[in-house]
Design an enzyme around this catalytic site. Structure first.
Site, PDB file in Angstrom:
ATOM      1  N   GLU A  55       0.843  -1.208   0.000  1.00 29.05           N
ATOM      2  CA  GLU A  55       0.000   0.000   0.000  1.00 29.05           C
ATOM      3  C   GLU A  55       0.870   1.246   0.000  1.00 29.05           C
ATOM      4  O   GLU A  55       2.014   1.214   0.468  1.00 29.05           O
ATOM      5  CB  GLU A  55      -0.893  -0.057   1.256  1.00 29.05           C
ATOM      6  N   ASP A  56       0.337   2.345  -0.513  1.00 23.31           N
ATOM      7  CA  ASP A  56       1.097   3.599  -0.492  1.00 23.31           C
ATOM      8  C   ASP A  56       1.141   4.192   0.906  1.00 23.31           C
ATOM      9  O   ASP A  56       2.208   4.429   1.460  1.00 23.31           O
ATOM     10  CB  ASP A  56       0.554   4.621  -1.515  1.00 23.31           C
ATOM     11  N   ASP A  72      -3.581   5.605   6.546  1.00 22.67           N
ATOM     12  CA  ASP A  72      -4.012   6.843   7.185  1.00 22.67           C
ATOM     13  C   ASP A  72      -5.008   6.470   8.300  1.00 22.67           C
ATOM     14  O   ASP A  72      -4.579   6.089   9.394  1.00 22.67           O
ATOM     15  CB  ASP A  72      -4.631   7.705   6.064  1.00 22.67           C
ATOM     16  N   PHE A 112      -0.310  15.895   4.405  1.00 24.26           N
ATOM     17  CA  PHE A 112      -0.807  15.347   3.152  1.00 24.26           C
ATOM     18  C   PHE A 112       0.325  15.402   2.145  1.00 24.26           C
ATOM     19  O   PHE A 112       0.921  16.453   1.921  1.00 24.26           O
ATOM     20  CB  PHE A 112      -2.024  16.130   2.637  1.00 24.26           C
ATOM     21  N   ARG A 115       0.854  11.994  -9.403  1.00 22.12           N
ATOM     22  CA  ARG A 115       1.339  10.640  -9.124  1.00 22.12           C
ATOM     23  C   ARG A 115       2.696  10.378  -9.764  1.00 22.12           C
ATOM     24  O   ARG A 115       3.461   9.552  -9.300  1.00 22.12           O
ATOM     25  CB  ARG A 115       0.342   9.596  -9.659  1.00 22.12           C
TER      26      ARG A 115
HETATM   27  P1  IMP Z   1      -7.194   5.042   4.946  1.00 23.74           P
HETATM   28  O1  IMP Z   1      -8.331   4.100   4.726  1.00 23.74           O
HETATM   29  O2  IMP Z   1      -7.642   6.319   5.610  1.00 23.74           O
HETATM   30  O3  IMP Z   1      -6.030   4.418   5.661  1.00 23.74           O
HETATM   31  O4  IMP Z   1      -6.812   5.514   3.500  1.00 23.74           O
HETATM   32  C1  IMP Z   1      -5.624   5.289   2.897  1.00 23.74           C
HETATM   33  C2  IMP Z   1      -5.722   5.833   1.483  1.00 23.74           C
HETATM   34  O5  IMP Z   1      -5.987   7.231   1.516  1.00 23.74           O
HETATM   35  C3  IMP Z   1      -4.406   5.694   0.785  1.00 23.74           C
HETATM   36  O6  IMP Z   1      -4.320   4.468   0.090  1.00 23.74           O
HETATM   37  C4  IMP Z   1      -4.407   6.882  -0.148  1.00 23.74           C
HETATM   38  O7  IMP Z   1      -5.069   6.567  -1.346  1.00 23.74           O
HETATM   39  C5  IMP Z   1      -5.197   7.929   0.592  1.00 23.74           C
HETATM   40  N1  IMP Z   1      -4.311   8.867   1.315  1.00 23.74           N
HETATM   41  C6  IMP Z   1      -4.142   8.962   2.655  1.00 23.74           C
HETATM   42  N2  IMP Z   1      -3.244   9.901   2.977  1.00 23.74           N
HETATM   43  C7  IMP Z   1      -2.808  10.404   1.801  1.00 23.74           C
HETATM   44  C8  IMP Z   1      -1.836  11.429   1.461  1.00 23.74           C
HETATM   45  O8  IMP Z   1      -1.159  12.052   2.292  1.00 23.74           O
HETATM   46  N3  IMP Z   1      -1.667  11.656   0.127  1.00 23.74           N
HETATM   47  C9  IMP Z   1      -2.359  11.006  -0.835  1.00 23.74           C
HETATM   48  N4  IMP Z   1      -3.264  10.043  -0.564  1.00 23.74           N
HETATM   49  C10 IMP Z   1      -3.487   9.749   0.747  1.00 23.74           C
HETATM   50 MG    MG Z   2      -4.571   4.181  -1.929  1.00 18.79          MG
END
Ligand code: IMP
Ligand code: MG
Length: 179
Positions: free
Chosen positions: A95-96, A99, A148, A161
């Site tokens: 995963e990237d 959050d 962010f 990206r």
């Molecule tokens: P989560 O379900 O809140 O953990 O969401 C994670 C997803 O939110 C990641 O896979 C990203 O696609 C997006 N995301 C969360 N933080 C960032 C950020 O700082 N930059 C870009 N995308 C983010």
């Molecule tokens: Mg993502």
């Protein structure tokens, strides 16, 4: 980099990706893991990481969405998921960024119902302060605070990206002005 503030350079990222690759290679000795790329954000991290793995891997792709136009909606949508049989297999999700943790907690649950031997998570970035749902990140590239970031696969409203480094966006206005 269009005047964004770089927080992690190409060199920082590639050094850490090599370390993660070596660690994963060691941990999965004797196994044939399925490496799952979480689209779209993990595409660059995934393609760099798998080239650092000295293991008989196979690759799969999944696409879940929780963000709309840079803002979280809280709802998770499965756009595409893996079709291969993972029963008895070792699965590593790439995963990237983790959050709130909602996306990966949700996806890991789905995979665990299919009786794999193991499911682990490798995330380039972890924002532990932002966690709302508990999820274990087994391999973390870098830990971030409440920031962010864009670049190296990560987007703001589907842009940026392609940037080779990771940059921080100070405000929505800053990101919008550069779309
Ligand atoms: P989560 O379900 O809140 O953990 O969401 C994670 C997803 O939110 C990641 O896979 C990203 O696609 C997006 N995301 C969360 N933080 C960032 C950020 O700082 N930059 C870009 N995308 C983010
Ligand atoms: Mg993502």
């Amino acid at each position: 980099m269009q005047d964004f503030k770089i927080v992690l350079s190409e060199e920082d990222i590639s050094r850490r990706v090599r370390e993660l690759g070596a660690q994963i290679t060691k941990d999965y000795q004797g196994k044939k893991p399925i490496i799952v790329c979480m689209l779209k954000g993990a595409i660059l991290f995934f393609s760099d990481l798998i080239r650092q793995l000295d293991l008989p891997i196979t690759i799969e792709f999944a696409r879940l969405s929780s963000y709309k136009n840079g803002v979280t909606s809280g709802e998770i949508e499965i756009i595409d998921t893996i079709k291969t049989d993972i029963a008895g297999k070792d699965v590593l999700i790439v995963e990237d960024v983790v959050d709130s943790g909602k996306t990966l907690a949700f996806f890991k649950d789905i995979l665990l119902k299919q009786n794999p031997a193991s499911v682990k998570i490798c995330a380039l970035l972890d924002k532990p302060e932002k966690r709302k749902t508990q999820v274990d990140v087994d391999y973390t590239g870098f830990t971030l605070g409440d920031k962010f970031v864009i670049g190296y696969g990560l987007d703001y409203a589907e842009r940026f990206r392609e940037l080779p480094s990771l940059a921080v966006v100070d405000s929505e206005e800053e990101a919008k002005s550069k779309l």
